[in-house]
Design a protein around this motif. Sequence first.
Motif, PDB file in Angstrom:
ATOM      1  N   ARG B  17       1.065  -1.143  -0.049  1.00 40.48           N
ATOM      2  CA  ARG B  17       0.177   0.014   0.045  1.00 40.48           C
ATOM      3  C   ARG B  17       0.928   1.249  -0.111  1.00 40.48           C
ATOM      4  N   GLU B  18       1.824   1.219   0.966  1.00 39.42           N
ATOM      5  CA  GLU B  18       2.772   2.296   0.992  1.00 39.42           C
ATOM      6  C   GLU B  18       3.377   2.597  -0.229  1.00 39.42           C
ATOM      7  N   LEU B  19       3.944   1.501  -0.872  1.00 41.98           N
ATOM      8  CA  LEU B  19       4.996   1.657  -2.039  1.00 41.98           C
ATOM      9  C   LEU B  19       4.036   2.340  -3.077  1.00 41.98           C
ATOM     10  N   ALA B  21       1.368   3.794  -3.235  1.00 45.07           N
ATOM     11  CA  ALA B  21       0.713   5.215  -3.112  1.00 45.07           C
ATOM     12  C   ALA B  21       1.744   6.090  -3.650  1.00 45.07           C
ATOM     13  N   VAL B  22       2.922   5.866  -3.241  1.00 48.06           N
ATOM     14  CA  VAL B  22       4.126   6.914  -3.623  1.00 48.06           C
ATOM     15  C   VAL B  22       4.456   6.718  -5.222  1.00 48.06           C
ATOM     16  N   ARG B  23       4.723   5.311  -5.526  1.00 49.15           N
ATOM     17  CA  ARG B  23       5.264   4.904  -6.825  1.00 49.15           C
ATOM     18  C   ARG B  23       4.270   4.996  -8.005  1.00 49.15           C
ATOM     19  N   PRO B  25       0.941   6.444  -8.134  1.00 52.19           N
ATOM     20  CA  PRO B  25      -0.107   7.257  -8.024  1.00 52.19           C
ATOM     21  C   PRO B  25      -1.261   7.178  -9.167  1.00 52.19           C
ATOM     22  N   GLU B  45      11.093  -2.155  -9.435  1.00 51.49           N
ATOM     23  CA  GLU B  45      10.874  -2.129  -7.719  1.00 51.49           C
ATOM     24  C   GLU B  45      10.180  -3.479  -7.467  1.00 51.49           C
ATOM     25  N   ALA B  80      -4.374   0.208  -5.988  1.00 54.52           N
ATOM     26  CA  ALA B  80      -3.560   1.538  -6.373  1.00 54.52           C
ATOM     27  C   ALA B  80      -4.043   1.823  -7.988  1.00 54.52           C
TER      28      ALA B  80
END
Lengths: 379, 325
Positions: B17-19, B21-23, B25, B45, B80
């Motif tokens: 979820r974190e990755l 959200a940043v990478r 969007p 990644e 995502a």
Amino acid sequence: MDLTFSESERAFRDELRAWLDSYDPGSEPAGDEDAHYAWRRDFQRALADGGWAAVHWPVEYGGRGATIMESAIFFEELARAGAPLPANVLGLLLAGPTIMSWGTAEQKDRFLAPILTAEEIWCQGFSEPDAGSDLASLKTRAIRDGNGWLISGQKVWTSGAQYSKWCMLLARTDPDAPKHKGLSYFLLDMEQEGVQVRPLRQITGESEFNELFIDGAVASDGQLLGGLGNGWKVALTTLMNERAGLAFFLQVRLRQLLDALSAEVAAAGMLDDSGVAERLGEVHLRAEVLRLTAYRGLTATEKYGQPGPEGSLTKWMWSQTNQQLTELAAQLLGSSALRAADRWAYELLRARGNSIEGGTTEVLKNIVAERVLGLPRAH
Amino acid sequence: MRFELSDDHREIGRVARELLAVRAPMSALHEVAVTGEYDGALWGEMVSLGWPGIAIAEKHGGQGLGAIGLAVLLEELGYACAAAPLLSTATAAAAIQAYGAEEHRARWLPGLAAGETTAGIGSRDLAADADGAAVAVLIDGDRAELVPAPATEPFRSIDPARRFATVRGDGEPLAAGAADLVRAAIAAELVGICQRALDMTVAYVKERSQFGVPVGSFQAVSHRCAEMLLHTESARSAAYFAAWAADADRERLREASALASAAAAEAGRLVTGSAIQAHGGIGFTWEADVHWLYKRAQLDIAMLGGARRHLIALGRIAGERAAAR
């Protein structure tokens, strides 16, 4: 994730099954509601003798200290065995746990043991003609009278009132306080002049429920539960318990009804029709999703003390699915399912109450929107 | 009985979820829609985190986290709505791992796990990421086949952020159950799509005011949101059950996968459609991003074969079982 029962859960289930196998309930009395109730009372006495009446109660009060999962298994097995709900189900699931949470030592001593044995039956006096979903606007008044209380008002949807010794009664003790704050919770003695019970005839023709006319009924301070003006909080304890216990019994009953319809439809060769198979498949899907979601809620409750977002959904899912199932039966089985004496005719009509009793679907949607999704209070 | 994700599985979800959200969007989808090309660095990644091989056994270079690990990861991919050949590669790899012959595993899995090759998934008519893939796993009803070096004809679907093609060429059959596993994985992605549609909608109706109040305070809107939650959680219950059955109780996989497919197809359609409606006029614009979810859901549902065939199968399962009692 492990969707199989643990060794101790299986052992609990097997021991219960062995007991249920050994108990002969006799044939279920048909038609006569009093005889049917007596039959359920006998069943509870037998459960109590076997130590099975209140598996979820702590051992010190005569229970088994069962886990939440075991308690669910208990109700599943009851339904699976075709056994009825114990006669004093409201005492076992609602009054008992509420008294354990809020009662004084004297109240626990006095009230808990006779609940287990069905010696004293309990009913629930919350709803009123003008206070259904808006429970906190109830009007029944309790007025100070010497050392005790004089209570007057009207209650409705009181199931089992005609058999009850005690009533969990919510009444207004302070008419000037804001509506949630002026309430108190009484353990009202039903066996007195000031309490009249009148059966309420339902759309099925039977009378599971009653109206309660209360006119100058008396209660002592010892019958006040959780303290003066604390009724709303105590009532929430009762309502929380209500949502947890019965779900698994109802879920298995729904499955049994669905199996009966599936067998009839299969025997009639109707499943060759893909349209029929699709609609039956829809109900099967919802019944399975309900079962799975209920287990998710239970796991969350075991771990965190309360269910996650899925826990608010199961009552809504159950009522929707039961209505869908009984309407499908009426459509597929045709006029035979609409004869007055037919089982499906009864189930069709009874299911209409599912989305009203214990919280209407509309109110449940409000609760989900506000408490789970965090949306602003609805207009 | 413990019907919840383990801490390890939860952690996979949290990291993803974190990755993403940043990478990954949603704003990045606008570019993918124009170029038709995935972001190679993002895929790199994902590979470095071992995602393509999440369900591949360690002996073939994967993480050995099974169908549940795969489901958790794909739920986040759906959330995502990321543009990458992960649904296809990780799912095809899981199917080859569980239902391929030993020679299939030895031949395809190490390359897929290492990110040296990718795989396609879907059917002959509708295969995701099959173009340029080393291998494709294609399903047709209860059958599944493996097509090495698939010959493809790419086409543009309504979801411009995922590359689709039709596939020709000879295939080799995979063991029974592979098709159910593939559908369970697609259902998991749909759960994430639904969750995102719900989250975006709830955030929007709290913010958007009309008649002087947030529109989320109107029951017509808030009850719609409650129904979106009901469908999302229903699909989640069924999708987790199917993933668990794939790992722990294969005899129940056929039914569990049909349950997950039907529930996810129904939820995907209703929840993403509701998201557009609850966003009002802005929901109908290209800028508002909810349309990506609607489009991906439509394609995923098509890959599942729609809800109807699964409901019919479930109806017959219920009938046979009850009649056998």
